[in-house]
Design an enzyme around this catalytic site. Sequence first.
Site, PDB file in Angstrom:
ATOM      1  N   CYS A  35     -98.841 -63.640   1.869  1.00  0.00           N
ATOM      2  CA  CYS A  35     -97.382 -63.732   2.009  1.00  0.00           C
ATOM      3  C   CYS A  35     -96.709 -63.156   0.774  1.00  0.00           C
ATOM      4  O   CYS A  35     -96.903 -63.654  -0.343  1.00  0.00           O
ATOM      5  CB  CYS A  35     -96.966 -65.184   2.208  1.00  0.00           C
ATOM      6  SG  CYS A  35     -95.177 -65.437   2.228  1.00  0.00           S
TER       7      CYS A  35
ATOM      8  N   CYS B 218     -92.971 -57.443   3.259  1.00  0.00           N
ATOM      9  CA  CYS B 218     -93.078 -58.638   4.106  1.00  0.00           C
ATOM     10  C   CYS B 218     -94.188 -58.366   5.108  1.00  0.00           C
ATOM     11  O   CYS B 218     -94.199 -57.317   5.757  1.00  0.00           O
ATOM     12  CB  CYS B 218     -91.764 -58.921   4.830  1.00  0.00           C
ATOM     13  SG  CYS B 218     -91.890 -60.295   6.009  1.00  0.00           S
TER      14      CYS B 218
END
Length: 235
Positions: free
Chosen positions: A84, A200
């Site tokens: 992440c 992302c």
Amino acid sequence: MNNFFAILGGMGTLATESFIHSLNKKTPSSKDQDYLNYVVVNHATIPDRTEFIKDSQAADPRPYLLKDIQDFAQLKPNFFVLTCNTAHYFFDELQASTTIPLLHMPKIATNSLNTRYHIKKNSTIFFLGTEGSLFSQVYKNLIESEGYQYRTPALSVQKKINHLIYEDVKQKKYLNYPLFYEILSELLEIDPQAHMLLGCTELSCLFEQFTTKLDFPIIDAQNELIDFILTHSNQ
């Protein structure tokens, strides 16, 4: 199992799946034993990172991440991978909790701007990511330290990015290629000489699925992390 690494995933699950699929697909192999050894922690119930970064009263994801590192450090992996981007806001605290190296995806991605893509210094780099990553300025600081101009999308475009990440990929499991293409096109219209950095992993899901259809100057952080692992792996 010896000589392996640990993937701290589940943020989100489809993004973790994309990371693993891309890693395996890019691994040079002709038999089972050629693939890399790793364990996957798909901790899907970790609280949302962006919500906490924007509001410290929201559920805190750090105890969950720290507990995962504590638990899986006992297996003695060679290193940890944090899939992440937004969670790298907590990187220093996470790394301080263990002597096992934690790979820093944003650093690897921004280093590649010069070392791999040879982008001219002072060029504009559009950053595409969550509002949490924008707020934390992790990528901003790294991109500017490499000698590039960091630029964020206009609010109207960022709203589309938010929709793509949260409502399409996370909520509906929908890889909305038309919207992804629309966003990239709008940014390139603003600055035709700019490069775009995908920070992302939900956007990386789209990049992995549609990379052969795309004709944009894109650097995908997840892809850079995978190539780094493959280049430096001694398995």
